[in-house]
Enzyme design. Structure first.
Site, PDB file in Angstrom:
ATOM      1  N   GLU A 228       0.811  -1.226   0.000  1.00  0.00           N
ATOM      2  CA  GLU A 228       0.000   0.000   0.000  1.00  0.00           C
ATOM      3  C   GLU A 228       0.841   1.271   0.000  1.00  0.00           C
ATOM      4  O   GLU A 228       0.780   2.083   0.925  1.00  0.00           O
ATOM      5  CB  GLU A 228      -0.959   0.000   1.188  1.00  0.00           C
ATOM      6  CG  GLU A 228      -1.933  -1.140   1.166  1.00  0.00           C
ATOM      7  CD  GLU A 228      -3.046  -1.020   2.200  1.00  0.00           C
ATOM      8  OE1 GLU A 228      -2.975  -0.126   3.061  1.00  0.00           O
ATOM      9  OE2 GLU A 228      -3.997  -1.804   2.118  1.00  0.00           O
TER      10      GLU A 228
ATOM     11  N   GLU B 164      -5.177  -8.666   0.816  1.00  0.00           N
ATOM     12  CA  GLU B 164      -5.907  -8.292   2.034  1.00  0.00           C
ATOM     13  C   GLU B 164      -7.375  -8.063   1.710  1.00  0.00           C
ATOM     14  O   GLU B 164      -7.701  -7.482   0.664  1.00  0.00           O
ATOM     15  CB  GLU B 164      -5.371  -6.990   2.654  1.00  0.00           C
ATOM     16  CG  GLU B 164      -4.066  -7.124   3.374  1.00  0.00           C
ATOM     17  CD  GLU B 164      -3.608  -5.812   4.007  1.00  0.00           C
ATOM     18  OE1 GLU B 164      -4.445  -4.984   4.421  1.00  0.00           O
ATOM     19  OE2 GLU B 164      -2.380  -5.618   4.074  1.00  0.00           O
TER      20      GLU B 164
END
Ligand code: BG6
Length: 478
Positions: A170, A378
């Site tokens: 991320e 995720e």
């Protein structure tokens, strides 16, 4: 497009779960580990929920065998975890800490002994403090060489044992929180500095992927991107344009660079107008193009719904980190877009919109635009969980969330999207960077809270048993 018949999940689909070093390991100053920027940041008063730290976290460093035994009991096919850079290189570069390498080697061997595939994330936000002090971390081009050196060390040590590698977790989150919102280290709020740091992260990502290929490491590598597909609030053209702006600004701005080595034109033009565009030096674009990933790692939690935002409109807003529903502030980028509540979606207590169809949409957009397989690295639900007097956790809300998202993956597979696997967030409960220990994601409850580490005892939640059944059925029970 409704499929009457869904295609099955591929036989080698990786049903997994995930974590990150700082959020689970603890042992922050043990085993020769150097401090990372998070070890220091959490000590600044007011930065985290109730001043929580990952000093102990859920003590996975000492309890990893117990945790892997639980994974094996569940039948997990893959476990995604991150390596703490400063456990391997306490100073970020230079001397190698063999004890740190050995910890991860033991973990990897333990997983393999239980037929669980290790999925290794090289960087989940914890740059060594030494590099931050030496040259400002991501703000210096020196980080490209240092990250590549660290990655090379890890590739060489674990090649053959690890088949799926994640470079940066991320980047969009750690860069925007670190250099714009000032809610992550180094706590800066300066767009010019942010876009420079981001460009260096892009180059470091590409350089590590290039090294991976040059070393002939068997397996696949890619970044994990936090993608929230954007919708327009309605069909009013200026709102549709706002959603396009949001998609280009929040998603294509990163994923286009990973895949194509080029920034989207409209966003880059806008950055130049603001005086915030990063310096693209000779050789940068070539390096970026050489570092195209094998897959796109997708961290999916929610979609975003957008509306027109005038030039004097709403800007940055505060997030809900308390779990008091409805406390997220309105936010946007003046002149480009703002976020609006989607009237069709339910929200969690932290105001995250629940949207399984959004996952199918996101998978379709990535697959069509970039033509690479997708690995969901995720996806999960952060909620309050309650341990009953009988030591049970009845998290039917989490089962419902995961089941609907897994079904959306199956729908996307049926649409023709090539999928590698699905790692839920998270395996055990763990520290949420800004939300403490009360926002739980795990299949396994860990008995601790913000005020008290208690005994850190593990308890299987109802969702643990649900996922076990789902894995055994290879998703045929959804
Ligand atoms: C992702 C991160 O942003 O979302 C994880 O990769 C994080 O590290 C997860 O924990 C959930 O976010 P939060 O803020 O609820 O902990």
């Amino acid at each position: 497009m409704e499929h009457k018949r869904l295609s099955p999940f591929p036989a080698d689909f990786l049903w997994g779960s995930a974590s990150a070093a700082y959020q689970v390991e603890g042992a922050w100053d043990q085993g020769g580990k150097g401090p990372s920027v998070w070890d220091n940041f959490v000590r600044i008063p007011g930065k985290t929920f109730k001043e929580t730290t990952g000093d102990v976290a859920v003590d996975h460093y000492h309890k990893y065998k117990e945790d892997v035994a639980l994974m094996a009991e569940q039948g997990l096919k893959a476990y995604r975890f991150s390596i703490a850079w400063s456990r391997i290189l306490p100073e970020g570069s230079g001397a190698v800490n063999e004890e740190g390498l050995r910890f991860y080697e033991n973990l990897i061997d333990e997983l393999l002994a239980h037929q669980i595939e290790p999925v290794v994330t090289l960087y989940h936000w914890d740059i060594p403090q030494a590099l931050q002090d030496q040259y400002g971390g991501w703000e210096s081009r020196q980080v490209i060489a240092d990250f590549t050196n660290y990655a090379t060390l890890v590739f060489n040590r674990f090649k053959g044992k690890v088949k799926h590698w994640v470079t940066l977790n991320e980047q969009n989150v750690f860069i925007s929180h670190g250099y714009m919102l000032a809610t992550h280290p180094p706590g800066v709020s300066d767009p010019k500095r942010m876009y420079a740091a981001n460009h260096h992260a892009n180059l470091a990502n590409a350089s590590a992927i290039k090294a991976f290929r040059e070393l002939g490491v068997p397996g696949k590598i890619g970044p994990s991107f936090a993608y929230g597909p954007n919708y327009a609030i309605d069909s009013k053209p200026e709102n549709v344009l706002a959603a396009l702006n949001a998609e280009e600004y929040n998603a294509n701005f990163w994923m286009d660079v990973y895949m194509w080595g080029e920034y989207p034109k409209a966003v880059f033009t806008w950055l130049e107008e603001q005086g915030w565009a990063p310096d693209i030096l000779p050789g940068d674009t070539e390096l970026l193009k050489q570092g195209a990933p094998d897959f796109m790692g997708l961290n999916y939690y929610q979609t975003a719904t957008n509306a027109f935002n005038p030039i004097d409109g709403v800007g940055l807003g505060k997030m809900n980190t308390t779990g008091e529903k409805g406390t997220t502030e309105e936010q946007g980028i003046p002149g480009l877009f703002k976020n609006a509540a989607n009237p069709y979606l339910e929200k969690t207590n932290w105001d995250w919109e629940i949207d399984p169809t959004g996952l199918r949409i996101g998978l379709r957009r990535i697959a069509s635009r970039y033509r690479v397989p997708v690995f969901i690295t995720e996806n999960g639900l952060g909620e309050y969980d309650k341990l009953t007097a009988e030591s049970e956790i009845h998290d039917d809300y989490r089962i419902d969330y995961l089941r609907r998202h897994a079904l959306a993956i199956q729908e996307a597979i049926s649409d023709g999207v090539e999928m590698i696997g699905y790692c839920t967030w998270s395996f055990t409960d763990l520290l949420s960077w800004l939300n403490g220990y009360q926002k739980r994601y795990g299949f396994v409850f860990v008995d601790r809270d913000e005020a008290d580490e208690k005994d850190l005892k593990r308890y299987k939640k109802d969702s643990f048993y649900w996922y076990k059944k789902t894995i055994a059925a290879n998703g045929a029970n959804l």
